[in-house]
Design an enzyme around this catalytic site. Sequence first.
Site, PDB file in Angstrom:
ATOM      1  N   CYS A  27       0.967  -0.111  -3.606  1.00 55.30           N
ATOM      2  CA  CYS A  27       0.099   0.713  -2.754  1.00 55.30           C
ATOM      3  C   CYS A  27      -1.199  -0.055  -2.621  1.00 55.30           C
ATOM      4  O   CYS A  27      -1.666  -0.666  -3.595  1.00 55.30           O
ATOM      5  CB  CYS A  27      -0.137   2.063  -3.435  1.00 55.30           C
ATOM      6  SG  CYS A  27      -1.547   3.003  -2.818  1.00 55.30           S
TER       7      CYS A  27
ATOM      8  N   CYS B  10      -1.006   0.130   4.555  1.00 59.39           N
ATOM      9  CA  CYS B  10      -0.613   1.233   3.696  1.00 59.39           C
ATOM     10  C   CYS B  10       0.839   0.987   3.286  1.00 59.39           C
ATOM     11  O   CYS B  10       1.608   0.412   4.042  1.00 59.39           O
ATOM     12  CB  CYS B  10      -0.753   2.504   4.518  1.00 59.39           C
ATOM     13  SG  CYS B  10      -0.811   3.996   3.563  1.00 59.39           S
TER      14      CYS B  10
HETATM   15  N1  DGL Z   1      -2.863   3.103   0.295  1.00 60.81           N
HETATM   16  C1  DGL Z   1      -1.640   3.797   0.535  1.00 60.81           C
HETATM   17  C2  DGL Z   1      -0.439   2.893   0.256  1.00 60.81           C
HETATM   18  O1  DGL Z   1      -0.534   1.681   0.368  1.00 60.81           O
HETATM   19  C3  DGL Z   1      -1.357   5.068  -0.176  1.00 60.81           C
HETATM   20  C4  DGL Z   1      -2.286   6.021  -0.646  1.00 60.81           C
HETATM   21  C5  DGL Z   1      -1.942   7.414  -0.199  1.00 60.81           C
HETATM   22  O2  DGL Z   1      -1.179   8.090  -0.898  1.00 60.81           O
HETATM   23  O3  DGL Z   1      -2.462   7.819   0.815  1.00 60.81           O
HETATM   24  O4  DGL Z   1       0.604   3.392  -0.079  1.00 60.81           O
END
Ligand code: DGL
Length: 246
Positions: A170, A82
């Site tokens: 993201c 993430c």
């Molecule tokens: N997949 C997450 C990232 O890499 C973010 C998505 C979210 O806002 O939960 O930032």
Amino acid sequence: MSETDKLQEKQKLPIGFMDSGLGGLSVLREAVKLMPKEDFIYYGDSLHAPYGVKPQAEIRELTFAVVKKLLDMGIKGLAVACNTATSAAVTESHGGRILVMATPMTLKQEKFQNLLAKYREQADIVPVQCDGLMEFVEHGDLDGQELDDYFAEKLSPVLTDDTESIVLGCTHYPFLKKELRHFLGDRDIHLIDGSLGTSRELMRRLKVQGLLRTDDHKGKVRIMNSSGRQELIDLSLKLLNLPDYE
Ligand code: DGL
């Protein structure tokens, strides 16, 4: 049990992956290609997604709860897939504009702000807050007019002729690459995502600790999701797109 036996037992444990939802699958997709002998457990916290618009304390609490679950299941390594780091991309700059698409939380983070300050002289880095974008992936909407309209709203005001790259900051966004390319048309813009780099680093760290499997095991992937919704598991498998895996 001897130290060697203990290490061999540990090598057989799966590698844990987590994300606020389905985004980390873009990293897992690369990791399984790099480490086909390994077993993986992926935990998507879609019930609490998105994380990127929540206060830091709450994100921390949610993350720790998932980490604990994975540790209790027995894992030998963990990728918190993430808020992918974007530094590598920024250091590659040729002086043109770099757009960094990420969640509001990532862009607010000290880590990102430091990066911005450090490279301000070398590159024209423009953060683009993409609240609402991860939801397209969570819903399986990877193309179409609505997504194009979203890109137009967020990117048109900041896209200049000298824009050289767009960082997908993201882990959800790599799944939207095809539509983003379509939106950008014939502009020569480099799309940068950190999924392969993150997976390589994960492999390097496991190797240094002697934790990579050396036997002839055929790796498996187990997908879990806090929402308890089967369609999210099905969508996860579709996003992973690994015909050879169960
Ligand atoms: N997949 C997450 C990232 O890499 C973010 C998505 C979210 O806002 O939960 O930032």
